[in-house]
Motif scaffolding. Sequence first.
Motif, PDB file in Angstrom:
ATOM      1  N   TYR A   9       0.818  -1.208   0.000  1.00  0.00           N
ATOM      2  CA  TYR A   9       0.000   0.000   0.000  1.00  0.00           C
ATOM      3  C   TYR A   9       0.852   1.258   0.000  1.00  0.00           C
ATOM      4  CZ  TYR A   9       0.927   0.818   4.983  1.00  0.00           C
ATOM      5  OH  TYR A   9       1.546   1.074   6.180  1.00  0.00           O
ATOM      6  N   HIS A  10       0.251   2.324  -0.500  1.00  0.00           N
ATOM      7  CA  HIS A  10       0.827   3.658  -0.343  1.00  0.00           C
ATOM      8  C   HIS A  10      -0.283   4.684  -0.496  1.00  0.00           C
ATOM      9  CE1 HIS A  10       1.056   3.743  -4.787  1.00  0.00           C
ATOM     10  NE2 HIS A  10       1.206   5.056  -4.694  1.00  0.00           N
ATOM     11  N   SER A  11       0.050   5.906  -0.177  1.00  0.00           N
ATOM     12  CA  SER A  11      -0.966   6.954  -0.233  1.00  0.00           C
ATOM     13  C   SER A  11      -0.642   7.956  -1.326  1.00  0.00           C
ATOM     14  CB  SER A  11      -1.074   7.665   1.119  1.00  0.00           C
ATOM     15  OG  SER A  11       0.140   8.305   1.461  1.00  0.00           O
ATOM     16  N   HIS A  12      -1.686   8.610  -1.772  1.00  0.00           N
ATOM     17  CA  HIS A  12      -1.571   9.781  -2.633  1.00  0.00           C
ATOM     18  C   HIS A  12      -2.116  10.948  -1.827  1.00  0.00           C
ATOM     19  CE1 HIS A  12      -1.455   7.649  -6.838  1.00  0.00           C
ATOM     20  NE2 HIS A  12      -0.405   7.376  -6.095  1.00  0.00           N
ATOM     21  N   THR A  13      -1.377  12.034  -1.782  1.00  0.00           N
ATOM     22  CA  THR A  13      -1.756  13.143  -0.914  1.00  0.00           C
ATOM     23  C   THR A  13      -2.548  14.239  -1.625  1.00  0.00           C
ATOM     24  OG1 THR A  13       0.352  14.249  -1.300  1.00  0.00           O
ATOM     25  CG2 THR A  13       0.245  12.728   0.563  1.00  0.00           C
ATOM     26  N   ALA A  14      -2.476  14.289  -2.932  1.00  0.00           N
ATOM     27  CA  ALA A  14      -3.152  15.370  -3.659  1.00  0.00           C
ATOM     28  C   ALA A  14      -3.961  14.879  -4.853  1.00  0.00           C
ATOM     29  CB  ALA A  14      -2.127  16.400  -4.136  1.00  0.00           C
ATOM     30  N   THR A  15      -3.915  13.581  -5.118  1.00  0.00           N
ATOM     31  CA  THR A  15      -4.605  13.035  -6.284  1.00  0.00           C
ATOM     32  C   THR A  15      -5.473  11.855  -5.860  1.00  0.00           C
ATOM     33  OG1 THR A  15      -2.759  11.562  -6.797  1.00  0.00           O
ATOM     34  CG2 THR A  15      -2.764  13.731  -7.874  1.00  0.00           C
ATOM     35  N   GLU A  16      -6.269  11.371  -6.816  1.00  0.00           N
ATOM     36  CA  GLU A  16      -7.139  10.241  -6.522  1.00  0.00           C
ATOM     37  C   GLU A  16      -6.327   8.975  -6.237  1.00  0.00           C
ATOM     38  OE1 GLU A  16      -9.452   8.429  -9.736  1.00  0.00           O
ATOM     39  OE2 GLU A  16      -8.154   9.450 -11.165  1.00  0.00           O
ATOM     40  N   ALA A  17      -6.994   7.989  -5.661  1.00  0.00           N
ATOM     41  CA  ALA A  17      -6.358   6.715  -5.331  1.00  0.00           C
ATOM     42  C   ALA A  17      -6.356   5.823  -6.565  1.00  0.00           C
ATOM     43  CB  ALA A  17      -7.091   6.051  -4.169  1.00  0.00           C
ATOM     44  N   TYR A  18      -5.523   6.194  -7.532  1.00  0.00           N
ATOM     45  CA  TYR A  18      -5.363   5.412  -8.756  1.00  0.00           C
ATOM     46  C   TYR A  18      -3.868   5.358  -9.057  1.00  0.00           C
ATOM     47  CZ  TYR A  18      -6.115   3.367 -13.299  1.00  0.00           C
ATOM     48  OH  TYR A  18      -6.095   2.496 -14.352  1.00  0.00           O
ATOM     49  N   PRO A  19      -3.348   4.192  -9.461  1.00  0.00           N
ATOM     50  CA  PRO A  19      -1.905   4.062  -9.684  1.00  0.00           C
ATOM     51  C   PRO A  19      -1.384   4.991 -10.784  1.00  0.00           C
ATOM     52  CG  PRO A  19      -2.981   1.905  -9.741  1.00  0.00           C
ATOM     53  CD  PRO A  19      -4.059   2.937  -9.706  1.00  0.00           C
ATOM     54  N   SER A  20      -0.294   5.677 -10.470  1.00  0.00           N
ATOM     55  CA  SER A  20       0.383   6.498 -11.474  1.00  0.00           C
ATOM     56  C   SER A  20       1.216   5.595 -12.372  1.00  0.00           C
ATOM     57  CB  SER A  20       1.302   7.508 -10.776  1.00  0.00           C
ATOM     58  OG  SER A  20       2.381   6.822 -10.151  1.00  0.00           O
ATOM     59  N   ARG A  21       1.764   6.166 -13.435  1.00  0.00           N
ATOM     60  CA  ARG A  21       2.662   5.380 -14.302  1.00  0.00           C
ATOM     61  C   ARG A  21       3.845   4.851 -13.506  1.00  0.00           C
ATOM     62  NH1 ARG A  21       3.878   9.114 -19.201  1.00  0.00           N
ATOM     63  NH2 ARG A  21       3.334  10.649 -17.644  1.00  0.00           N
ATOM     64  N   THR A  22       4.360   5.661 -12.579  1.00  0.00           N
ATOM     65  CA  THR A  22       5.484   5.221 -11.736  1.00  0.00           C
ATOM     66  C   THR A  22       5.049   4.052 -10.855  1.00  0.00           C
ATOM     67  OG1 THR A  22       6.378   7.453 -11.728  1.00  0.00           O
ATOM     68  CG2 THR A  22       7.162   5.961 -10.007  1.00  0.00           C
ATOM     69  N   ASP A  23       3.857   4.169 -10.241  1.00  0.00           N
ATOM     70  CA  ASP A  23       3.348   3.081  -9.398  1.00  0.00           C
ATOM     71  C   ASP A  23       3.233   1.782 -10.191  1.00  0.00           C
ATOM     72  OD1 ASP A  23       3.012   5.006  -7.392  1.00  0.00           O
ATOM     73  OD2 ASP A  23       0.870   5.253  -7.792  1.00  0.00           O
ATOM     74  N   GLU A  32     -10.052   8.067   0.347  1.00  0.00           N
ATOM     75  CA  GLU A  32     -10.437   7.170  -0.743  1.00  0.00           C
ATOM     76  C   GLU A  32      -9.532   5.952  -0.612  1.00  0.00           C
ATOM     77  OE1 GLU A  32     -10.860   7.531  -5.594  1.00  0.00           O
ATOM     78  OE2 GLU A  32      -9.789   9.060  -4.477  1.00  0.00           O
ATOM     79  N   PHE A  33     -10.104   4.744  -0.470  1.00  0.00           N
ATOM     80  CA  PHE A  33      -9.364   3.503  -0.245  1.00  0.00           C
ATOM     81  C   PHE A  33      -9.745   2.559  -1.375  1.00  0.00           C
ATOM     82  CE2 PHE A  33      -8.452  -0.626   1.505  1.00  0.00           C
ATOM     83  CZ  PHE A  33      -7.469  -0.448   2.482  1.00  0.00           C
ATOM     84  N   ARG A  34      -8.795   2.281  -2.282  1.00  0.00           N
ATOM     85  CA  ARG A  34      -9.082   1.445  -3.446  1.00  0.00           C
ATOM     86  C   ARG A  34      -7.981   0.401  -3.614  1.00  0.00           C
ATOM     87  NH1 ARG A  34     -10.267   5.961  -7.962  1.00  0.00           N
ATOM     88  NH2 ARG A  34     -10.779   4.188  -9.269  1.00  0.00           N
TER      89      ARG A  34
END
Length: 153
Positions: free
Chosen positions: A78-92, A124-126
């Motif tokens: 798990y990890h958190s996003h502090t300013a964006t939605e809970a969706y994986p970034s390209r880096t993630d 938001e927990f996804r």
Amino acid sequence: MLTIDQEIYDAIVAHARRDHPDEACGVVAGPEGSDRPERFIPMVNAAGSPTFYEFDSTELLALYKDMDARDEEPVVVYHSHTATEAYPSRTDIGLASEPNAHYVLVSTRDSFDEDGGNTEGPVEFRSYRIIDGVVTEEEVTITPPQTEEESTP
């Protein structure tokens, strides 16, 4: 589908809130092949960044040795996003190297005011499966915490 108990869900959310405005990260280990997240392991974000997380390599190696000794595997990363939605970034997506793991993202963007104060707002927990760069969102079921009697065979 990810099935996770309320205590572990609460611990992940609390970690994300505590580390805000930096991203939080960690693992929930479980018995090999069980798909049961049982042992919450908060990690240090070695990047110390609000937009990126990185496991400390020494801490990660120690964790994998410990999981191996316990016949465990990472069931949740798990990890958190502090300013964006809970969706994986390209880096993630590029960092997702555990094909059997559930990748949980917690967005704390609505939990803090513009001055960084905790408003105890919603998170938001996804959860996702990420295999060979393909992201598939999955349902999350939160169950009551297990008692000691329930968790021992």
